[in-house]
Design a protein around this motif. Structure first.
Motif: not given
Length: 735
Positions: A472-479, A481-490
């Motif tokens: 998502x980050x590489x494709x410029x999909x910021x929202x 990127x933030x959603x999946x990054x948050x979940x990766x810390x669950x």
């Protein structure tokens, strides 16, 4: 005359100056892994082929996931499809068995055999069937199995065609029930065609075949009900063979008899047995010769057999015309004539798929394209597919890190927009074993609401989330990127500070009680919060955020101390969910099952690389060998082998989609990776039995201090040099 002399002289000098190199295929021993818990087969196949023509020594129970056990002494026959190193059974389709003597309606015309009369090499298997004095030889192409049977003189030559047989498990009656429909037709006395439709781990599976004989049979006898619509079995007699050998070519397809016929014609129609065998050897040599190692004979046998096993699966089930049967059993066409299945992704995302990105990137393109085609049909990416069908075995959505790994490394010969759509949909739309609403609401999967393997699934989801975030980050999909990054810390929500282990938690926030940190969980037996493991096995499953995991432990010193405990604890495992998959133990570390495969490398990332070096050396030297029991657990479609390949080279993809390979320790003095016109050389200076520690590292002649090397650095070509010593480099941990 002078020109002819010069030509001959140059040829002779050329031969002396450039002697023919030893073929690496000669080091492959397909018997490695056929004993113990490896679950590999010794039969004939080609790289990623649809046909795996191999002997069967049994068909029921966990021991016979590959149909063959080196410990056995009888053979039931030779079938055309097999699984390599799995922990579940299916396939074993279209069995043939040559025999002599009286034909009776018995279950199997089995024969005794001796390993002294048995041979296996790439694309070839041979055995003497002692009971009948018949020599059986097998070879294969991608869609064709070829048999050569040498019968004793002056005896009736019989050949069983068995459409009932399959690898079906232990439940009573499974052998009779798994075939839903079967039929064969005698087109003429040298050609038969037919099909079977079975119901098993691969779902409703179609196997069509065309069988051609090198000489006509004289008669045939039914050994099953000739009017039955399934479980058909018949014996063909060659009373006066025109030649001493009966040669059988069998083309298969998942689509149709006509496709099977076309596969046979194009791949083996004009070839004899020896020619097809030689072609298979050439295919294997091309694939295996991409790595050259300076090592002992036994090391080469283990290494090249590991690379061989890494290329047995996934399997391209598309026919030569590009057609294949998809997840919905409809027929589709691949423009690239490739549709990869046998995707054991819970296992292979960890290392095998990353290995392909280095050595076989074009195959990676095909694998990702196949995953996208699967998504188009069913609405989510593959989890564990076999013969095109989803069986939902294991947890997580690990096609995601495989696609992310490929995309982030620039391997993009597929529809990248559709690939991201598939990633996002698979990780946000609920489907079987993926309850995202629950996951998002609680920040973990509560044990009282998600009843099976909640801890392991939460942790494995985190790896997928992080991988999706990077795309998502590489494709410029910021929202996103933030959603999946948050979940990766669950994963942090399941860390129990009172035990420093990952632990099941209920929806009200209380820890699951009672808590037995050593008890094995398994969905098929006891249920529980873990997948084929316990709290000690899964508490390190945070490959996407090792620094974050270290912080949970209170810093590097405490993390390393806890990691030391993992390897020092008693190796006993127990509980109602105790499983044969938990094997190859060092303390509570489990080399024989995949969740532990990255764990020894965590020492390097925690600032204690010498401990990684000690543990990797121990694993390589004690849990792998060139014997039939040379694998300490299921090879799992090449993952156990891929671990060995990476680890002997000196690095490993702890987080497979990161593009980073964490340093371990090299096992060979020199290894050369041939990368499409470039070479990447790994050299271990002063390596010996004593000098097993790394004193320093250089990349292209310059000092290198990072704890990993990047994919980009490898693919540029160059030289990685390890300077070896007999003394560990013990750096002080700062926290």
């Amino acid at each position: 005359m002078r020109n002819l002399f010069c030509l001959l002289f140059c040829i002779c000098v050329g031969k002396l100056a450039f002697p023919q190199q030893s073929q690496v295929v000669n080091y492959v021993d397909p018997f490695i892994g056929t004993g113990g818990t490896g679950h590999t087969y010794p039969g004939a196949t080609v790289p990623n082929g649809m046909v795996q023509l191999s002997p069967e020594t049994g068909y029921a129970g966990w021991n016979y996931c590959a149909g063959y056990r080196h410990e056995d002494s009888t053979i039931l026959g030779f079938s055309h499809t097999h699984l390599s190193g799995t922990g579940a059974l299916d396939l074993g389709d279209i069995l043939l068995m040559p025999f002599t003597g009286k034909v009776t309606p018995q279950e199997y015309y089995k024969s005794s055999f001796s390993h002294q009369d048995e041979k296996a090499s790439v694309g070839y298997y041979a055995v003497k069937l002692k009971t009948f004095d018949v020599k059986a030889e097998l070879t294969a192409s991608a869609h064709v199995g070829m048999h050569r049977y040498s019968y004793p003189a002056k005896q009736v030559a019989n050949l069983l065609l068995d459409l009932r047989h399959g690898l079906v498990g232990e439940s009573p009656g499974n052998l009779d029930r798994h075939v839903m429909e079967s039929s064969f037709k005698i087109e003429n006395r040298t050609t038969l065609s037919g099909y079977t439709i079975t119901n098993g781990w691969a779902g409703r599976k179609h196997v069509y075949f065309v069988m051609q004989l090198n000489q006509p049979f004289n008669s045939y006898t039914w050994v099953s009900d000739s009017t039955a619509k399934r479980n058909q079995r018949a014996v063909f007699q060659f009373n006066k063979p025109d030649r001493s050998q009966v040669i059988v070519k069998v083309g298969i397809s998942s689509v149709s008899i006509e496709n099977a016929r076309q596969n046979l014609k194009e791949e083996a129609g004009n070839l004899d047995f020896d020619q097809l065998h030689q072609r298979a050897r050439q295919q294997w040599e091309r694939e295996l010769a991409c790595v050259d190692i300076d090592a002992s004979k036994s090391q080469k046998q283990i290494f090249y057999t590991a690379l061989y096993h890494a290329l047995v699966a996934p399997n391209n089930i598309a026919d030569v015309n590009g057609q294949y049967r998809g997840a919905d059993n409809k027929v589709y066409t691949s423009p690239g004539k490739a549709y990869y299945s046998t995707l054991s992704l819970w296992d292979t995302f960890r290392a095998l798929n990353s290995l392909y990105t280095i050595l076989y990137p074009q195959k990676t393109n095909g694998i990702v394209a196949s995953m996208i085609d699967h998504y188009k049909v069913v609405g989510y990416l593959p989890i564990w597919t076999l013969w095109g069908h989803e069986n939902f075995c294991m947890i997580g959505n690990h096609a995601v890190p495989v696609i992310a790994d490929a995309y982030l490394k620039g391997i993009r010969n597929y529809d990248t927009a559709k690939a991201y759509e598939a990633i996002r949909t698979s990780l946000t739309a609920n489907h079987r074993n993926s309850e995202w609403d629950l996951y998002n609401k609680y920040g973990y999967l509560p044990s009282d609401l998600y009843k099976v393997e909640s801890v392991s699934t939460t942790l494995e989801n985190g790896v997928d989330d992080w991988s999706a975030a990077q795309v998502a980050k590489a494709m410029g999909k910021t929202a996103d990127y933030q959603m999946f990054t948050k979940r990766s810390g669950f994963y942090k929500n399941l860390f129990d500070r009172s035990t420093n282990l990952m632990r099941g938690k209920n929806s009200d926030g209380t820890w699951v009680k009672p808590f037995d940190q050593f008890k094995i969980s398994h969905a098929n037996t006891s249920g529980g919060d873990y997948t084929e493991g316990n709290a000690w096995h899964y508490s390190w499953h945070v490959m996407q955020d090792v620094d974050g995991l270290i912080n949970l432990y209170g810093g590097k010193k405490r993390f390393v101390s806890k990691l030391d405990s993992l390897f020092a604890l008693d190796s006993k495992v127990y509980g109602d969910g105790a499983t044969v998959d938990v094997s190859g133990l060092i303390g509570q570390y489990v080399q024989g099952n995949e969740p532990s495969h990255h764990v020894a490398y965590l020492y390097t990332l925690a600032g204690a690389p010498y401990k990684t070096q000690e543990k990797i050396n121990q694993i390589i030297n004690t849990l792998y060998s060139n014997q039939p029991d040379g694998l300490s657990g299921n090879d799992d479609c090449g993952q156990m082998s891929a671990w060995y390949i990476f680890s002997t080279l000196g690095f490993y993809p702890v987080n497979s989609a990161s593009g980073q390979y964490v340093f371990g320790v090299p096992a060979f003095k020199k290894a050369t990776l041939k990368l499409g016109g470039k070479s990447f050389v790994v050299e271990a200076k002063n390596l010996s039995d004593r000098n097993r520690y790394i004193s320093r590292i250089q990349l292209n002649g310059k000092p290198y201090t990072l704890p990993y090397i990047t994919h980009a650095a490898i693919m540029k070509g160059g030289q990685l040099t390890f300077e070896m010593t007999d003394k560990p480099s013990i750096a002080s941990l700062t926290n």
